[in-house]
Every structure is written in C-alpha cells, then in structure tokens.
Design a protein around this motif. Structure first.
Motif, PDB file in Angstrom:
ATOM      1  N   VAL A  49      -7.018 -22.282   7.702  1.00  9.45           N
ATOM      2  CA  VAL A  49      -7.783 -21.029   7.721  1.00  9.45           C
ATOM      3  C   VAL A  49      -8.013 -20.514   6.292  1.00  9.45           C
ATOM      4  O   VAL A  49      -8.364 -19.350   6.104  1.00  9.45           O
ATOM      5  N   GLU A  50      -7.831 -21.393   5.310  1.00  9.49           N
ATOM      6  CA  GLU A  50      -7.922 -20.944   3.916  1.00  9.49           C
ATOM      7  C   GLU A  50      -9.287 -20.340   3.577  1.00  9.49           C
ATOM      8  O   GLU A  50      -9.386 -19.455   2.716  1.00  9.49           O
ATOM      9  N   ASN A  51     -10.357 -20.804   4.263  1.00  8.54           N
ATOM     10  CA  ASN A  51     -11.691 -20.268   3.987  1.00  8.54           C
ATOM     11  C   ASN A  51     -11.908 -18.882   4.584  1.00  8.54           C
ATOM     12  O   ASN A  51     -12.914 -18.223   4.289  1.00  8.54           O
ATOM     13  N   GLN A  52     -10.975 -18.452   5.424  1.00  5.24           N
ATOM     14  CA  GLN A  52     -11.078 -17.122   6.041  1.00  5.24           C
ATOM     15  C   GLN A  52     -10.085 -16.125   5.454  1.00  5.24           C
ATOM     16  O   GLN A  52     -10.021 -14.995   5.908  1.00  5.24           O
ATOM     17  N   VAL A  53      -9.339 -16.583   4.459  1.00  7.53           N
ATOM     18  CA  VAL A  53      -8.313 -15.727   3.853  1.00  7.53           C
ATOM     19  C   VAL A  53      -8.737 -15.335   2.444  1.00  7.53           C
ATOM     20  O   VAL A  53      -9.090 -16.181   1.627  1.00  7.53           O
ATOM     21  N   ASN A  54      -8.681 -14.050   2.191  1.00 11.63           N
ATOM     22  CA  ASN A  54      -9.048 -13.499   0.886  1.00 11.63           C
ATOM     23  C   ASN A  54      -7.825 -12.824   0.280  1.00 11.63           C
ATOM     24  O   ASN A  54      -7.416 -11.755   0.721  1.00 11.63           O
TER      25      ASN A  54
END
Length: 389
Positions: free
Chosen positions: A265-270
């Motif tokens: 989910v790295e692309n959804q974590v800021n």
C-alpha cells in the motif's frame, strides 16, 4: 511566584541557536508554558536531556521559561545508577520554587512528588496517561513486566496526593483514585472550533481522493500505524480506490515505510513527518482529512482526537484512555482490532453526505467543551485554591 514543571519528557538543547527543543511529540512548546505563566512569574522546566536531534524539532524555549535538563535519566539502568544524583538535583530545583507541577506518570515526577511531600512544598499532580497501558504495549517483555509495577506505584502516589488534575472525566479517576481534591481538565489546546457551515461545505464537496489522517510519533510502535496499514490493505483488497493515508509525527518513519511496502500500500501512504502545533501545521492538516483515525494502544485523553473533532471531522479511535468520553460506541474499536477499524472506515465510505455531516457536527459540538478558554479557567481556579491554602 516561581513554579517548576517536572516530567520525563525529552528535550534537546542546540548550542548554535541557543534554544531548547521538544525532543518528542512537539506539544511542549511556548503555548503549553503559557498556561502556567498566566499564574506564575517564571517557570523552570525539568525534563530529560537527549543529544539526538529528531527531524523538524519544535521550539520549546520561551520568555520567562528556564530549562533544567537531567542527564542520565533515560533507560532503566541509567536511572538506577544515577538515582541519588538525580534526586539531589530535583531537590535543589524544588527548594527554590514556590510551587511545583508534577506531571505523571514519570520517574522524575514520582521522585518530585516525594520531595514535595517531605519538604511541604505546594504542588499539583497532573495525571496525563495510564502507565499500565503504556508499558504493556511498549513492545517488549520488559514492558509487560514493568506495567503492573508502574500501575501500583501510580496508585500509591495518587492515593496520597492532596490535589490532582486528571485529563479524563472518569477513566483515569477510576483506575487511579484520589480521596482528596481533584479536577478533570484535558491537556488539549483548542483555541477555537470551526462552524457547521465549514463542515457542511467540506463533506458536500466531491473529491477524487478520500483522505485519512493519523498523528503519532514514529519513535514508538504503539500508536496504531500497523493497524492503519492493515486496514488500508483490506480496503484496497475490497476494491476501494482513491484512499490516501497521511501520517504525521516526529522520528524515523522507515519502519512504517517497510510495513507499507510489505502490505503493498506504499502508493497510498503519504508520510508527512513532523508538523507544528495549531494553526501553523496540525490544524490545516486535519482540515484536509475526511476521517481522522487514532488506533493507539495507549492514551490518556487523546488530544488529537479532540483537535480533529474541533475541525468537524469524522473520527475513529481505539478503546483506550478516555476515548469513550469523546466518541460514540460504533466508532470505537479494541486496540489492535484492525479488522473492525477497516470495516468502520468502509461504513463511513458508504455513508451519504447528510449522514457524514451529522457525524462530523456531533463531534464538533463535543469539542466545544474543550476550548482553551474553558479549560484554562478551571485550571486557574484549581491551582489558585492550592496556592491560597
């Protein structure tokens, strides 16, 4: 009058700027000291001295505030080794103070309490958290061993204390009862709350991204980052797109980044890192969130949930500390229950605009009870009564 504030908080001194900084969390800034400077001419802050410079440190230095940082007060072995020396330092500081604010749970605070009682120094005890929860969820077997011992120690102190301020309305009072004079005053700092019009406009606006926020230091692993990432993974697997999890906090977030990659989910974590308190950082961040979640495993009364509520946000929280005093049952989950947390988010995603606005406005009205004006007035009355005894 001169007051001393004593707690195990970490502070950093920077010789280049000649300033002291909050070494963890960012809440120990000039606005916190202002609470006490409204009652006293000067304040001596006693905490633990650390050398490490975490990212984006928040300035703690302020006019009429002096720092007396204790070395050798971090780590179990170091504390035992330096106990006598530290207690002598504390006594020297307390002797020249007219009044002492003892913030607990903390080792420095518990020793300061004993000194105040021995020397008949006027003081107030502030109970800001549950040591059992903090140590139990620390993440080590040593923490689980220490947890009941620390709980017993705090119970003994509070049972003997003459004046105690709790950050909760009922929860900490029941676990750590005081037979003497007490007051319930949250340590949240709310200058204002937004109006309902802003809430209606925000949730009535269409957005391609559904933003979820979490604020918690990366120094520790019990603030719920793991549960948040697992919940995000569940929602992704259920086909929900356009969800972004934004994480705010001091410290090294690399372990959270590793977890995000593990759960894909790295692309959804800021990961934002540290932000200043109030209008300069945290509040604008919360203003952009659709949901604020706080799956922490230990809290007193979670200040950041109240802050999110004051911005008219839908909030989800774990059943620790005084969270039940803030949120309805259906928005609370057991610590570690990422499955329920995920389904609660899913339920919010399915809500219509009118229902989202109703949830957010209910939170807004609860937050109105926690404005700085209301709480500071109660704090001032309580402490003045002690001074006048």
């Amino acid at each position: 009058m001169k007051a001393a504030f004593i707690h195990d908080h970490n502070f950093v001194y920077n010789s280049v700027t000649d300033l002291y900084y909050d070494g963890s969390g960012g809440a120990f800034d000039e606005k916190l000291w202002r609470r006490y400077l409204e009652l006293f001419d000067s304040l001596t802050v006693v905490g633990r001295k650390i050398e490490k410079l975490p990212n984006k440190l928040v300035v703690s230095s302020a006019e009429n505030v002096n720092f007396k940082l204790i070395e050798g007060a971090s780590g179990f072995k170091s504390v035992l080794k330096n106990k006598k020396k530290i207690q002598e330092e504390l006594k020297t500081i307390i002797d020249v103070a007219d009044f002492v604010i003892v913030r607990l749970p903390s080792t420095l605070g518990s020793w300061a309490f004993d000194i105040c009682n021995t020397t008949n120094k006027k003081y107030v005890v502030e109970i800001v958290g549950d040591p059992f929860e903090a140590y139990w969820h620390h993440g080590s077997w040593i923490g689980k061993f220490i947890a009941p011992l620390e709980a017993i120690k705090l119970k003994k102190i509070v049972s003997k204390a003459q004046h105690v301020i709790y950050v909760t309305q009922e929860v900490l009072q029941k676990r750590y009862p005081c037979p003497n004079k007490t007051e319930a005053i949250s340590n949240v700092r709310l200058e204002e709350v937004v109006n309902e019009g802003i809430v209606r406009e925000f949730y009535g606006r269409e957005s391609d991204i559904f933003r979820i926020g979490l604020i918690g230091s990366f120094h520790v692993q019990y603030k719920g980052h793991l549960e948040a990432l697992k919940a995000l993974k569940y929602l992704k697997d259920q086909g929900y797109s356009g969800i972004e999890l934004s994480l705010v906090g001091t410290g090294d977030p690399s372990w959270v980044e590793d977890l995000a990659r593990h759960y894909q989910v790295e692309n959804q974590v800021n990961i934002i890192g540290a932000l200043n308190a109030g209008k300069d950082g945290i509040m604008p961040f919360l203003d952009d969130m659709h949901i604020y979640m706080h799956p922490s495993k230990t809290e007193g009364l979670p200040r950041v949930i109240i802050e999110a509520m004051s911005r008219g946000k839908i909030c989800l929280g774990s059943d620790v500390g005084g969270t039940r005093e803030l949120l309805e049952e259906k928005y609370i989950h057991k610590p570690g229950s990422w499955e329920l947390l995920a389904k609660q988010v899913e339920g919010i995603l399915k809500c219509g605009t009118v229902e989202k606005i109703a949830i957010a406005c209910r939170n807004l009205h609860v937050a109105e009870k926690y404005t700085e004006y209301v709480l500071q007035n109660r704090r001032a009355i309580f402490i003045k009564e002690i001074i006048d005894l």
